[in-house]
Design a protein around this motif. Structure first.
Motif, PDB file in Angstrom:
ATOM      1  N   SER A  22       0.681  -1.090   0.135  1.00 11.75           N
ATOM      2  CA  SER A  22      -0.049   0.089  -0.042  1.00 11.75           C
ATOM      3  C   SER A  22       0.943   1.400   0.315  1.00 11.75           C
ATOM      4  CB  SER A  22      -1.001  -0.117   1.145  1.00 11.75           C
ATOM      5  OG  SER A  22      -0.189  -0.141   2.335  1.00 11.75           O
ATOM      6  N   TYR A  52     -11.404  -0.866   5.473  1.00 12.65           N
ATOM      7  CA  TYR A  52     -11.068   0.639   5.053  1.00 12.65           C
ATOM      8  C   TYR A  52     -12.342   1.393   5.467  1.00 12.65           C
ATOM      9  CZ  TYR A  52     -14.173   1.449   1.097  1.00 12.65           C
ATOM     10  OH  TYR A  52     -15.294   1.953   0.474  1.00 12.65           O
ATOM     11  N   ASP A  54     -13.587   5.593   4.758  1.00 11.41           N
ATOM     12  CA  ASP A  54     -13.263   7.035   4.211  1.00 11.41           C
ATOM     13  C   ASP A  54     -14.591   7.745   3.997  1.00 11.41           C
ATOM     14  OD1 ASP A  54     -11.803   9.251   3.615  1.00 11.41           O
ATOM     15  OD2 ASP A  54     -11.599   8.614   1.672  1.00 11.41           O
ATOM     16  N   PHE A  71      -7.303   0.718   6.750  1.00 11.02           N
ATOM     17  CA  PHE A  71      -6.969   1.946   5.728  1.00 11.02           C
ATOM     18  C   PHE A  71      -7.855   3.077   6.235  1.00 11.02           C
ATOM     19  CE2 PHE A  71      -5.510  -1.721   3.365  1.00 11.02           C
ATOM     20  CZ  PHE A  71      -4.082  -1.599   3.350  1.00 11.02           C
ATOM     21  N   VAL A  72      -7.292   4.271   6.392  1.00 15.10           N
ATOM     22  CA  VAL A  72      -8.361   5.315   6.931  1.00 15.10           C
ATOM     23  C   VAL A  72      -7.434   6.532   6.409  1.00 15.10           C
ATOM     24  CG1 VAL A  72      -7.217   5.556   9.211  1.00 15.10           C
ATOM     25  CG2 VAL A  72      -9.471   6.394   8.927  1.00 15.10           C
ATOM     26  N   SER A  73      -8.494   7.775   6.173  1.00 12.14           N
ATOM     27  CA  SER A  73      -7.766   8.998   5.869  1.00 12.14           C
ATOM     28  C   SER A  73      -7.359   9.736   7.114  1.00 12.14           C
ATOM     29  CB  SER A  73      -8.697   9.930   5.103  1.00 12.14           C
ATOM     30  OG  SER A  73     -10.074   9.774   5.823  1.00 12.14           O
ATOM     31  N   THR A  89      -3.683   6.911   5.186  1.00 12.10           N
ATOM     32  CA  THR A  89      -3.389   7.091   3.653  1.00 12.10           C
ATOM     33  C   THR A  89      -4.526   8.137   2.915  1.00 12.10           C
ATOM     34  OG1 THR A  89      -3.426   6.019   1.301  1.00 12.10           O
ATOM     35  CG2 THR A  89      -4.741   5.357   2.964  1.00 12.10           C
ATOM     36  N   PRO A  92      -7.858   5.799   1.009  1.00 13.16           N
ATOM     37  CA  PRO A  92      -8.034   4.557   1.622  1.00 13.16           C
ATOM     38  C   PRO A  92      -8.740   3.600   0.339  1.00 13.16           C
ATOM     39  CG  PRO A  92      -8.718   6.442   2.976  1.00 13.16           C
ATOM     40  CD  PRO A  92      -8.253   6.906   1.751  1.00 13.16           C
TER      41      PRO A  92
END
Length: 354
Positions: A22, A52, A54, A71-73, A89, A92
């Motif tokens: 990633s 994830y 977002d 995965f997350v903003s 990231t 996401p």
């Protein structure tokens, strides 16, 4: 969570491998050898799953998730629970899609329903057709005279590939698809039931009846296009209907003769494009949009769902409504109409009219 009967998991990955894939650094103190065994939604994910988030609508699900990794903003990073490792990231969903592709590569495009490469019993391939190596033709498919199919492509059961049709490499043609008068590029996905290359709707009208106009153009579909189930794309009348590189077309879309769709356009379900309309590169049509014929939607323009477009739309514009107009004007008009209706509903003293 994916049902392994339909979508078996191809691998498992360590946290360090997930981070490398990633392009996101692992937080300090995280065990890099801990493993991710699957992919799951926030609500059902367990300690060996990745998820994830977002979208503000799912903040509650994020705060309660038991996922091992998410995965997350940045704006939601503080809402990740202590038991879940946050990989922060700016994208996401894109990163999650890359991970999902690694776990379930077979879901990226439809494959054969019946086995390995080759022509299955019950399929018909004309003697003059040419198939490159590793082409799969499932039972009931028909490959017409002079057709050519590139290496690694899959022709699903009951599909009909007409005379002289060209299909590139690593394509997937779903069950029951019909192709005629078409040139298909590489890595094109055509989902079940699509109809491509049939007559356009062309008639010379008169008081004595309507004379059929022969449709002698082709359909040209460039590389990396995806076409949804039961979508129809008519061949051109005197010039070609063209679908540009990387464009994505949803289910139940009708594209009329002579239309030109640019590169990387997105066309959502139940859109209807009348003949000779043009979408320039990166244009987006929401669900159930209707386009009149002989108009142009400019590069990067976006049309809201259920809009009726009767004229050209400038590049980069956002339109909506029926008839479609600039989105800001449409919103103001709707607000004003709502105010007028509310005002008419009250009597002179402020009470409700009977």
């Amino acid at each position: 969570m994916a049902d392994p009967n339909f979508f078996p998991i191809a691998t498992s990955l360590s946290f360090s491998e997930v981070a490398a894939l990633s392009g996101v650094a692992l937080p300090e103190g995280v065990d890099p050898e801990r493993r991710i065994e699957g992919i799951a939604p926030l609500e059902t994910a367990g300690g060996s799953d990745a998820a994830y988030m977002d979208n503000p609508k799912y903040v509650a699900a994020l705060t309660a998730t038991a996922a091992g990794l998410c995965f997350v903003s940045q704006r939601f990073a503080e809402r990740v629970p202590a038991g879940t490792v946050a990989l922060v990231t700016p994208t996401p969903y894109h990163v999650f899609a890359k991970l999902l592709s690694t776990f379930h590569p077979q879901a990226l495009r439809p494959g054969s329903m019946f086995g390995s490469a080759g022509v299955a019993p019950g399929a018909f391939v004309h003697a003059t057709a040419r198939l490159e190596a590793d082409v799969t033709v499932d039972p009931g498919a028909v490959i017409g005279p002079g057709a050519e199919i590139g290496a690694g492509s899959v022709i699903g059961p009951g599909a009909v590939i007409g005379p002289q049709v060209r299909i590139g490499r690593q394509c997937s043609v779903g069950a029951g698809v019909a192709l005629q008068a078409a040139l298909i590029g590489n890595r094109v996905i055509i989902h079940p039931g699509a109809r491509i290359g049939q007559d356009g709707f062309g008639f010379a009208m008169s008081p004595k009846g309507h004379m059929k106009v022969p449709q002698v153009g082709r359909v040209i579909i460039q590389d990396d296009v995806e076409i949804g189930a039961n979508t129809t794309i008519d061949r051109g009348a005197s010039r070609d209907t063209v679908i540009g590189e990387g464009s994505k077309i949803d289910n139940l879309v009708q594209i009329g003769h002579n239309c030109v769709v640019g590169r990387h356009c997105v066309i959502c379900a139940q859109v209807g494009m009348a003949g000779s309309s043009t979408l320039e590169d990166f244009a987006v049509l929401g669900g159930q949009v209707g386009l009149a014929g002989h108009l142009t939607i400019g590069m990067g323009a976006q049309i809201a769902a259920q809009s009726g477009v009767a004229g050209d739309v400038p590049r980069g514009a956002r339109y909506g409504g029926y008839p479609a107009q600039p989105a800001l004007s449409w919103a103001r008009e709707a607000a004003l109409l709502k105010q007028l209706v509310a005002k008419r509903g009250k009597g002179p003293s402020g009470g409700e009219n009977a």
